[in-house]
Structure formats: structure tokens, C-alpha cells
Design a protein around this motif. Structure first.
Motif, short mmCIF file in Angstrom:
data_model
loop_
_atom_site.label_atom_id
_atom_site.label_comp_id
_atom_site.label_asym_id
_atom_site.label_seq_id
_atom_site.Cartn_x
_atom_site.Cartn_y
_atom_site.Cartn_z
N ASN A 115 7.92 -0.85 2.16
CA ASN A 115 8.99 -1.71 2.67
C ASN A 115 9.35 -2.82 1.68
OD1 ASN A 115 9.06 -0.23 5.04
ND2 ASN A 115 7.70 -1.62 6.15
N ASN A 116 8.36 -3.26 0.89
CA ASN A 116 8.59 -4.35 -0.07
C ASN A 116 8.86 -3.86 -1.48
OD1 ASN A 116 8.11 -6.24 1.97
ND2 ASN A 116 5.90 -6.28 1.55
N PHE A 117 8.99 -2.55 -1.65
CA PHE A 117 9.10 -2.00 -3.00
C PHE A 117 10.37 -2.45 -3.71
CE2 PHE A 117 9.94 1.42 -6.11
CZ PHE A 117 8.73 1.40 -6.79
N ALA A 118 11.44 -2.73 -2.95
CA ALA A 118 12.72 -3.12 -3.56
C ALA A 118 12.67 -4.52 -4.18
CB ALA A 118 13.84 -3.05 -2.54
N THR A 119 11.68 -5.33 -3.81
CA THR A 119 11.57 -6.68 -4.37
C THR A 119 10.78 -6.63 -5.67
OG1 THR A 119 9.50 -7.19 -3.23
CG2 THR A 119 11.56 -7.59 -2.03
N PRO A 120 11.04 -7.56 -6.60
CA PRO A 120 10.28 -7.57 -7.88
C PRO A 120 8.78 -7.66 -7.67
CG PRO A 120 12.20 -9.00 -8.01
CD PRO A 120 12.10 -8.58 -6.58
N GLN A 121 8.33 -8.49 -6.74
CA GLN A 121 6.91 -8.63 -6.49
C GLN A 121 6.33 -7.36 -5.88
OE1 GLN A 121 5.88 -11.98 -4.05
NE2 GLN A 121 3.68 -11.61 -4.15
N GLY A 122 7.09 -6.73 -4.97
CA GLY A 122 6.62 -5.50 -4.34
C GLY A 122 6.53 -4.35 -5.33
N THR A 123 7.50 -4.26 -6.24
CA THR A 123 7.46 -3.22 -7.27
C THR A 123 6.26 -3.39 -8.18
OG1 THR A 123 9.88 -3.09 -7.24
CG2 THR A 123 8.76 -2.13 -9.14
N ALA A 124 6.01 -4.61 -8.61
CA ALA A 124 4.86 -4.90 -9.48
C ALA A 124 3.55 -4.61 -8.76
CB ALA A 124 4.91 -6.35 -9.94
N ASN A 125 3.50 -4.88 -7.47
CA ASN A 125 2.29 -4.65 -6.69
C ASN A 125 1.89 -3.19 -6.69
OD1 ASN A 125 0.14 -5.19 -4.90
ND2 ASN A 125 1.43 -4.62 -3.16
N VAL A 126 2.89 -2.30 -6.68
CA VAL A 126 2.60 -0.86 -6.67
C VAL A 126 2.35 -0.34 -8.08
CG1 VAL A 126 3.55 1.41 -6.15
CG2 VAL A 126 3.88 -0.47 -4.55
N LEU A 127 3.26 -0.63 -9.02
CA LEU A 127 3.21 -0.01 -10.33
C LEU A 127 2.11 -0.57 -11.22
CD1 LEU A 127 7.04 0.24 -11.13
CD2 LEU A 127 5.53 1.97 -10.11
N ARG A 128 1.67 -1.79 -10.97
CA ARG A 128 0.63 -2.38 -11.81
C ARG A 128 -0.75 -2.31 -11.19
NH1 ARG A 128 3.84 -7.96 -13.58
NH2 ARG A 128 5.64 -6.91 -14.56
N THR A 129 -0.88 -1.59 -10.09
CA THR A 129 -2.18 -1.47 -9.42
C THR A 129 -2.82 -0.14 -9.81
OG1 THR A 129 -1.41 -2.78 -7.55
CG2 THR A 129 -3.36 -1.43 -7.19
N ALA A 130 -3.99 -0.20 -10.41
CA ALA A 130 -4.64 1.02 -10.91
C ALA A 130 -5.01 1.97 -9.79
CB ALA A 130 -5.89 0.63 -11.70
N ASN A 131 -5.27 1.45 -8.60
CA ASN A 131 -5.73 2.30 -7.50
C ASN A 131 -4.59 2.85 -6.64
OD1 ASN A 131 -8.36 1.97 -8.25
ND2 ASN A 131 -8.77 0.32 -6.81
N SER A 132 -3.34 2.75 -7.11
CA SER A 132 -2.22 3.27 -6.33
C SER A 132 -1.92 4.74 -6.63
CB SER A 132 -0.96 2.44 -6.60
OG SER A 132 -1.09 1.16 -6.06
N TRP A 133 -2.61 5.35 -7.58
CA TRP A 133 -2.30 6.73 -7.94
C TRP A 133 -2.97 7.70 -6.98
CZ3 TRP A 133 -6.57 9.67 -9.07
CH2 TRP A 133 -7.74 8.97 -9.40
N SER A 134 -2.50 8.93 -6.98
CA SER A 134 -3.11 9.99 -6.18
C SER A 134 -2.98 11.31 -6.92
CB SER A 134 -2.44 10.09 -4.81
OG SER A 134 -1.12 10.59 -4.93
N LEU A 135 -3.83 12.26 -6.56
CA LEU A 135 -3.79 13.62 -7.10
C LEU A 135 -3.72 14.60 -5.95
CD1 LEU A 135 -6.61 13.37 -9.82
CD2 LEU A 135 -4.15 13.28 -10.20
N HIS A 136 -3.04 15.72 -6.15
CA HIS A 136 -2.98 16.71 -5.08
C HIS A 136 -2.96 18.13 -5.65
CE1 HIS A 136 1.40 15.94 -5.87
NE2 HIS A 136 1.41 17.28 -5.87
N ALA A 137 -3.35 19.08 -4.80
CA ALA A 137 -3.30 20.50 -5.14
C ALA A 137 -2.82 21.26 -3.90
CB ALA A 137 -4.68 21.01 -5.57
N LYS A 138 -2.07 22.35 -4.13
CA LYS A 138 -1.48 23.10 -3.02
C LYS A 138 -1.69 24.60 -3.22
CE LYS A 138 2.39 19.82 -3.00
NZ LYS A 138 3.85 19.70 -3.16
N ALA A 139 -1.89 25.29 -2.10
CA ALA A 139 -1.86 26.74 -2.08
C ALA A 139 -0.90 27.15 -0.98
CB ALA A 139 -3.26 27.31 -1.80
#
Length: 229
Positions: free
Chosen positions: A49-73
Motif C-alpha cells: 500500500n505504501n510502495f508508491a511513496t518514496p519511503q515505501g519504495t525504499a523500504n522494499v527495494l533496500r531491504t535484503a530480506n524482501s526477496w523470495s525464490l519459487h519453483a513450479k511444476a
């Protein structure tokens, strides 16, 4: 004991085999089996919800633990431009959720699940529908949606204990949206594209407590058509 279930199972198998034989003989049908893998961002509802704000964008993109990995069959039946089928998803993410100020009303398993997780492992199952809006001999552009449920577990950051989602949550629902670009060579299909997955779960102890996780990313994979084109 009546043997109704085995008979019903046999009838179901015979029906599926008969449909496959009929469509193979009298209609253009494809049977795709595929594997994919990818990565993206794991974002809570508040972060989204806060991603559109500069602070919200930085909170997501600069956080090392925001990534994820996935696999599908996946296994999909294709009829013309449509594909329908089943998908299994495994998703891993190291949550970046800080603990609450007051936890007097939160039990230890809930605290671990929502606020103190070092890792999350989700296993999802989906019914999938795709439609090829572009479908040429060697290229296709195919959006798709999926609806399903999931289970899994979290690992407590402090103790290392495994806390199953089944122990603390219910009404676990998931949905997905994808846009696949497909490069086709005979029976083989290489595909890549962006995707979005929503995971919704409700706490067993409180009907007012919901958790939402959003996974935004992309993947690359391979499918093979088992039926000769």
C-alpha cells in the motif's frame, strides 16, 4: 465394508483416459508438462500500500530480506488457445517483519508465525486457466490465472523451531496472475515472464486477524507437449 471408493476411482480414471483418447483422435489437443523457477519480492500488504511513496519504495527495494525464490511444476491440457490444468508451487522467503510493541494477547506460535520468523516455506496447489492471445507457430503470448490453497511452515528466528501454518492458521487462500512469453520449437516450449501471487491466511484464535503476503516476480521455464502436434 462397501467398495464404492475403488469403483468410483476406476470409473474416474477410465473417463479421463477416454477423454484423452477422444480428443487426441478427433480434436487438436496438447498435454503439457512443465517446470519453472524464478525470483521476486516478498511484500506485506502494508508495504504494498505504501510502495508508491518514496519511503515505501525504499523500504522494499533496500531491504535484503524482501526477496523470495519459487519453483513450479505443472500439467496442462490445451484446447486451441485455452489451457487448463494443475500447478504445484514452492515458495521460500526470509520475512522482514519486526515484532509488535504489545504481545500480551498473542500466543507464542502466533508470535513466531507473524512476527519472529526467520524463514517461510509455502506449498501451494492451483487450478490454472491460460489463454494465448497471440499464438503463432514459434511464439505465443499467454496470460493466465490460478486459484488454490497452500500450506507450509515458518522457522522461529530465536529458537529455530518449525511452526506449521496448520497449527495457527486456517482459511488459507491463494491466487495468481501471470503473463508468459513462449518460444516454441515443435513439442518443446521455453517460457518466461512476470507473475504475481497473493497468499491470504486467517489466525485460528482471532477472526479479526488476517495476514496477506504478496509475491511479485518473474520466472523462466520449460514445457514439453507429450502429444504430437
Amino acid at each position: 465394508m462397501k467398495k464404492l471408493k475403488p469403483s468410483a476411482m476406476k470409473r474416474g480414471i477410465i473417463t479421463i483416459v477416454a477423454i484423452l483418447l477422444f480428443t487426441t483422435s478427433y480434436g487438436k489437443v496438447q498435454l503439457y508438462l512443465g517446470l519453472r523457477t524464478g525470483a521476486g519480492l516478498a511484500v506485506t500488504q502494508t508495504q504494498l500500500n505504501n510502495f508508491a511513496t518514496p519511503q515505501g519504495t525504499a523500504n522494499v527495494l533496500r531491504t535484503a530480506n524482501s526477496w523470495s525464490l519459487h519453483a513450479k511444476a505443472e500439467a496442462l491440457l490445451g484446447f486451441g488457445h485455452f489451457r487448463i490444468g494443475y500447478r504445484f508451487l514452492y515458495n521460500f522467503t526470509p520475512p522482514n517483519i519486526s515484532g509488535p510493541t504489545f504481545i500480551s494477547d498473542v500466543k507464542i506460535p502466533q508470535y513466531t508465525t507473524y512476527f519472529n520468523s526467520a524463514q517461510s516455506h509455502y506449498f501451494g496447489q492451483y487450478a490454472v486457466l491460460e489463454y494465448a492471445i497471440i499464438d503463432s507457430k514459434h511464439f505465443a503470448l499467454t496470460p493466465g490465472i490460478g486459484l488454490g490453497s497452500f500450506t507450509g511452515y515458518n522457522i522461529d528466528r530465536t529458537s529455530g523451531d518449525v511452526v506449521p501454518l496448520l497449527a495457527t492458521t486456517h482459511h488459507r487462500f491463494s491466487m495468481s496472475a501471470e503473463l508468459n512469453a513462449e518460444i516454441k520449437f515443435g513439442r518443446c516450449v521455453f517460457l518466461f515472464g512476470p507473475n504475481y501471487y497473493l497468499f491470504s491466511l486467517q489466525d485460528k484464535a482471532s477472526t479479526n486477524w488476517h495476514q496477506y503476503q504478496n509475491f511479485i516476480g518473474a520466472d523462466i521455464g520449460f514445457r514439453v507437449n507429450l502429444i504430437k502436434p
